[in-house]
Design a protein around this motif. Structure first.
Motif, short mmCIF file in Angstrom:
data_model
loop_
_atom_site.label_atom_id
_atom_site.label_comp_id
_atom_site.label_asym_id
_atom_site.label_seq_id
_atom_site.Cartn_x
_atom_site.Cartn_y
_atom_site.Cartn_z
N CYS A 1 -6.09 -0.14 -7.53
CA CYS A 1 -4.97 -0.66 -6.74
C CYS A 1 -5.15 -0.48 -5.24
O CYS A 1 -5.06 -1.45 -4.48
N HIS A 2 -5.38 0.74 -4.79
CA HIS A 2 -5.51 1.00 -3.35
C HIS A 2 -6.61 0.14 -2.73
O HIS A 2 -6.40 -0.54 -1.71
N ASP A 3 -7.78 0.14 -3.35
CA ASP A 3 -8.90 -0.61 -2.80
C ASP A 3 -8.65 -2.11 -2.85
O ASP A 3 -9.05 -2.85 -1.94
N MET A 4 -7.97 -2.58 -3.90
CA MET A 4 -7.66 -4.00 -4.00
C MET A 4 -6.73 -4.46 -2.89
O MET A 4 -6.90 -5.54 -2.32
N ILE A 5 -5.71 -3.64 -2.58
CA ILE A 5 -4.78 -4.02 -1.53
C ILE A 5 -5.46 -4.01 -0.17
O ILE A 5 -5.22 -4.88 0.67
N LEU B 1 0.83 -1.20 0.00
CA LEU B 1 0.00 0.00 0.00
C LEU B 1 0.87 1.26 0.00
O LEU B 1 0.60 2.24 -0.70
N LEU B 2 1.95 1.23 0.77
CA LEU B 2 2.89 2.35 0.79
C LEU B 2 3.77 2.37 -0.45
O LEU B 2 4.05 3.43 -1.01
N GLN B 3 4.19 1.18 -0.89
CA GLN B 3 5.13 1.09 -2.01
C GLN B 3 4.51 1.62 -3.30
O GLN B 3 5.11 2.46 -3.99
N TYR C 1 5.27 5.28 -5.71
CA TYR C 1 5.61 5.48 -7.13
C TYR C 1 4.90 6.72 -7.67
O TYR C 1 5.49 7.54 -8.38
N TYR C 2 3.62 6.84 -7.32
CA TYR C 2 2.84 8.00 -7.79
C TYR C 2 3.35 9.28 -7.13
O TYR C 2 3.63 10.28 -7.80
N ASP C 3 3.46 9.27 -5.82
CA ASP C 3 3.84 10.48 -5.08
C ASP C 3 5.21 11.00 -5.52
O ASP C 3 5.41 12.21 -5.69
N TYR C 4 6.15 10.06 -5.69
CA TYR C 4 7.52 10.46 -5.98
C TYR C 4 7.65 11.12 -7.35
O TYR C 4 8.35 12.13 -7.51
N ILE C 5 6.94 10.59 -8.32
CA ILE C 5 7.11 11.10 -9.67
C ILE C 5 6.18 12.27 -9.97
O ILE C 5 6.45 13.11 -10.83
N VAL C 6 5.07 12.38 -9.23
CA VAL C 6 4.08 13.44 -9.51
C VAL C 6 4.24 14.63 -8.57
O VAL C 6 4.24 15.79 -9.01
#
Length: 242
Positions: free
Chosen positions: A174-178, A135-137, A141-146
């Motif tokens: 993704c978030h909801d699936m995890i 969930l953090l990983q 990816y999104y936070d770092y690049i955006v």
């Protein structure tokens, strides 16, 4: 330095060693009645394999911890000359999970003062590129690049940002699936979630940035590790037998 393949059946480790061959069509292990390689399997990899029965190995990280501790006990008992007072545990990737759990178990066993057991003096745990929480990983990816990074590198246009955002945070994605995986703990749900998150979040990062996700200073494919270690390993000093 001691390398340990775990759980049993991975790498060079065995549960029950059996003669067999890897079927070139299916990739499955086919067991043989003896050590003779038959003509029909001569083009494939005849040899000794670990019998691939999942009931013969650990099916979780906590279940693997006692086996790891017993392995260290056996090694230290058989080769006391290689047993030092200080013990360092190193791992990477999924070691972000089993590193802390294994070493917590080691400390618990030390505290029991078991008669005849070797006390393992744990001095440090090293984890490289540890996988801790998907969930953090994936969110990272999104936070770092955006939202910003130390290199002020922003290669994505608004359309790709929206694509990546929906894959990560869109309803049921993704978030909801995890979260669903963590709630219900069903392998099929977790496997599907991880595959979805890789394809729609992590792989988007890889494709549209063209940068190594572990070190964005480098383009993909990143030639890691550097090949100068080969020259080092071939030096007489390293290869000499003590």
């Amino acid at each position: 330095m001691l390398f340990i393949d775990q759980p049993t059946q991975v790498g060079f480790s065995y549960s029950i060693p059996v003669p067999g061959f890897k079927d070139g069509n299916s990739g499955n292990l086919v067991r043989l009645p003896n050590n003779t390689c038959p003509e029909y399997a001569s083009d494939w990899s005849c040899g000794t394999y670990s019998y691939p029965n999942e009931t013969l190995t650990a099916n979780s990280t906590p279940a693997a911890a006692p086996n790891f501790w017993k392995t260290l006990q056996g090694f230290m008992g058989a080769f006391p000359q290689y047993s030092r007072d200080g013990f360092y545990f190193t791992t990477e990737s999924y070691g972000g999970h089993y590193g802390p759990i294994f070493n917590e178990y080691i400390l618990e066993q030390n505290a029991k003062n078991i008669t005849g057991a070797k006390k393992i003096n744990l001095e440090g745990v090293l984890i490289g590129n540890g996988w801790y929480d998907p969930l953090l990983q994936y969110k990272a990816y999104y936070d770092y690049i955006v939202w910003g990074n130390t290199y002020d590198y922003f290669p994505l246009n608004t359309s790709i940002v929206s694509y990546m955002y929906n894959g990560m945070f869109g309803p049921g994605n993704c978030h909801d699936m995890i979260v669903d995986c963590n709630t219900r703990g069903i392998n099929e749900i977790c496997s599907y979630a991880d595959n979805f998150c890789y394809a729609n979040v992590e792989n988007v990062y890889d494709i549209y940035t063209g940068r190594d996700e572990y070190d964005m200073r480098f383009l993909t494919p990143d030639p890691f590790p550097p090949t100068f270690y080969v020259d080092y390993l071939n030096t007489p000093k390293v290869q000499v037998r003590q």
